[in-house]
Design an enzyme around this catalytic site. Structure first.
Site, short mmCIF file in Angstrom:
data_model
loop_
_atom_site.label_atom_id
_atom_site.label_comp_id
_atom_site.label_asym_id
_atom_site.label_seq_id
_atom_site.Cartn_x
_atom_site.Cartn_y
_atom_site.Cartn_z
N ASP A 173 0.82 -1.22 0.00
CA ASP A 173 0.00 0.00 0.00
C ASP A 173 0.85 1.27 0.00
OD1 ASP A 173 -2.36 -1.40 -0.06
OD2 ASP A 173 -2.77 -1.21 2.08
N ARG A 214 0.99 4.89 17.19
CA ARG A 214 0.58 5.78 16.10
C ARG A 214 0.85 7.26 16.32
NH1 ARG A 214 1.16 2.39 12.14
NH2 ARG A 214 -0.49 0.86 11.92
N ASP A 237 -6.50 3.55 12.61
CA ASP A 237 -5.22 4.23 12.42
C ASP A 237 -5.35 5.54 11.66
OD1 ASP A 237 -3.76 2.43 13.90
OD2 ASP A 237 -3.49 1.07 12.21
N SER A 243 -2.96 -8.60 7.15
CA SER A 243 -2.45 -7.28 7.49
C SER A 243 -1.85 -7.35 8.89
CB SER A 243 -3.59 -6.25 7.43
OG SER A 243 -3.16 -5.07 8.05
N1 ARG Z 1 -7.18 -3.14 16.07
C1 ARG Z 1 -5.94 -2.67 16.53
C2 ARG Z 1 -6.01 -1.21 16.79
O1 ARG Z 1 -6.78 -0.52 16.22
C3 ARG Z 1 -4.79 -3.06 15.63
C4 ARG Z 1 -4.84 -2.61 14.22
C5 ARG Z 1 -3.55 -2.92 13.57
N2 ARG Z 1 -3.52 -2.77 12.16
C6 ARG Z 1 -3.22 -3.79 11.30
N3 ARG Z 1 -3.11 -3.48 10.05
N4 ARG Z 1 -3.05 -5.02 11.69
O2 ARG Z 1 -5.27 -0.72 17.60
#
Ligand code: ARG
Length: 394
Positions: free
Chosen positions: A15, A95, A124, A173
């Site tokens: 991506d 993040r 995110d 992912s």
């Molecule tokens: N659900 C978790 C969060 O929002 C992890 C998301 C992680 N992203 C991924 N592409 N695996 O904090």
């Protein structure tokens, strides 16, 4: 004349890699600057991202904030027993810090626009956007704006000489930092599907774990871990070592349905061996040291802190106020906790602290220094109104 510079948060995955040519062709930028931020992903991922960024972008930066991530974010989250819907937060914690690094580079580069590869479905995008908006940046998110398919992306990458590292790309992912590894997507999107064993990288299956229990001792100072088995370590080294020890004992897996900020339910799988052990140890030590009143109130504060942390709202004024409360309570959370790790479970076996409110003289069956007859007076009034009410019912 194009639109000048854009700074892209870069992981090296498919991506964010195709974002580089997209930002030029579709969005009209002249220069794309990629930034990979190291929060403890596997070294090979960081190396790949660095190599790829240098190859396809106009300029690339790799920034190592591992120790900063541990000291500024993970340690506060240990103090706050930071968890969301029952699992230790990881992605959410990293993040905002990653976004801050992107902003710094944008400022040194004199760019007014930043870009990320998040979709329009997850958390995110909100966490990144919040920090970017705080900094007054313009935001581009091609994955959210363009509705691309995997096949189109792979084709587009080929046409633009963007190396697609894994054959047909990984089926999941994955987001990783030293505190937590998350796996989602692909066949896991059916919540009834049992996860295949090969999605896990940090933990063995509890049934494959050794038949002999392993013991560890964690020393805490003011709410943060400072030593493992008596050896003082930096935060990052301690977490790394504990990830190995707890991981080989099958500790720290979660498979759950999670409520995202947007309201979408998602099937999420996590590995967080060190986090599971450290949070269990920290919570136990708090029970030795803090008063009943503090514990009950801190539980509420921790939940609220975690909710704001999950949303990435680190500049919400309440977040700073809650953190100040938490820090005050942690001044006495100093001591040692022994834990037994065995086939996926972690059990506290012993704890000690100079600040403990525990008195063996008070509690012991064998001591006589407290006259037990004093309790009769207390008991006379205990539950008085409930007793009056109970007698009315007769
Ligand atoms: N659900 C978790 C969060 O929002 C992890 C998301 C992680 N992203 C991924 N592409 N695996 O904090």
């Amino acid at each position: 004349m194009g639109k000048g510079k854009v700074v892209l948060a870069f992981s090296g995955g498919l991506d964010t890699s195709i974002c580089v040519p997209l930002l030029k062709e579709q969005y009209g930028y002249d220069e794309v600057i990629t930034v990979a931020v190291d929060v403890g992903q596997p070294e090979s991922d960081i190396e790949k991202a660095t190599e790829k960024g240098r190859m396809i972008a106009d300029r690339h930066y790799t920034i190592d904030i591992k120790e900063k991530f541990v000291n500024d974010v993970i340690f506060p989250s240990i103090k706050a027993n930071g968890s969301y819907e029952g699992y230790p937060m990881g992605t959410a914690l990293a993040r905002p810090l990653i976004a801050e690094e992107i902003v710094k580079i944008a400022r040194t580069e004199g760019a007014a626009t930043v870009a990320h590869g998040c979709t329009g479905k997850g958390n995110d995008q909100l966490r990144f956007d919040f920090i970017f908006r705080c900094a007054g940046m313009e935001i581009i998110a091609p994955m959210r704006e363009m509705n691309l398919t995997r096949e189109w992306e792979i084709e587009y990458a080929r046409e633009h000489n963007v190396p697609v590292s894994v054959v047909r790309e990984k089926p999941y992912s994955i987001d990783e930092n030293c505190w937590s590894r998350s796996i989602e997507g692909g066949i896991l999107e059916n919540p009834a599907t049992h996860p295949p064993e090969d999605i896990y990288a940090w933990t063995v299956s509890p049934r494959e774990a050794p038949d002999v229990p392993e013991e560890v001792r964690i020393d805490f100072e003011r709410g943060v871990p400072v030593a493992l088995d008596g050896e003082r370590l930096t935060g990052y080294a301690l977490i790394q070592r504990l990830n190995l020890i707890a991981g080989r004992n099958g500790i720290g897996r979660n498979d759950m349905i999670e409520d995202r900020i947007l309201g979408i339910k998602a099937r999420e799988i996590y590995e967080h061996p060190a986090a599971t052990v450290l949070l269990a140890a920290h919570r136990d030590l708090e029970h030795l040291v803090l008063s009943r009143q503090e514990l009950a109130f801190k539980h509420i504060v921790d939940d609220k802190w975690s909710e704001l942390g999950y949303m990435g709202l680190v500049h919400e004024p309440l977040f700073a106020a809650l953190s100040a409360f938490i820090d005050t309570t942690q001044e006495r959370v100093t001591g040692s906790v022994d834990l037994v790790l065995y086939k996926g479970s972690v059990v506290v076996a012993g704890r000690s602290s100079v600040s403990g409110l525990y008195s063996d003289d008070l509690v012991s069956f064998d001591s006589t220094s407290l006259d037990q007859n004093f309790a009769v007076g207390f008991s006379t009034y205990f539950g008085l109104q409930a007793r009056l009410h109970k007698n009315l019912e007769k």
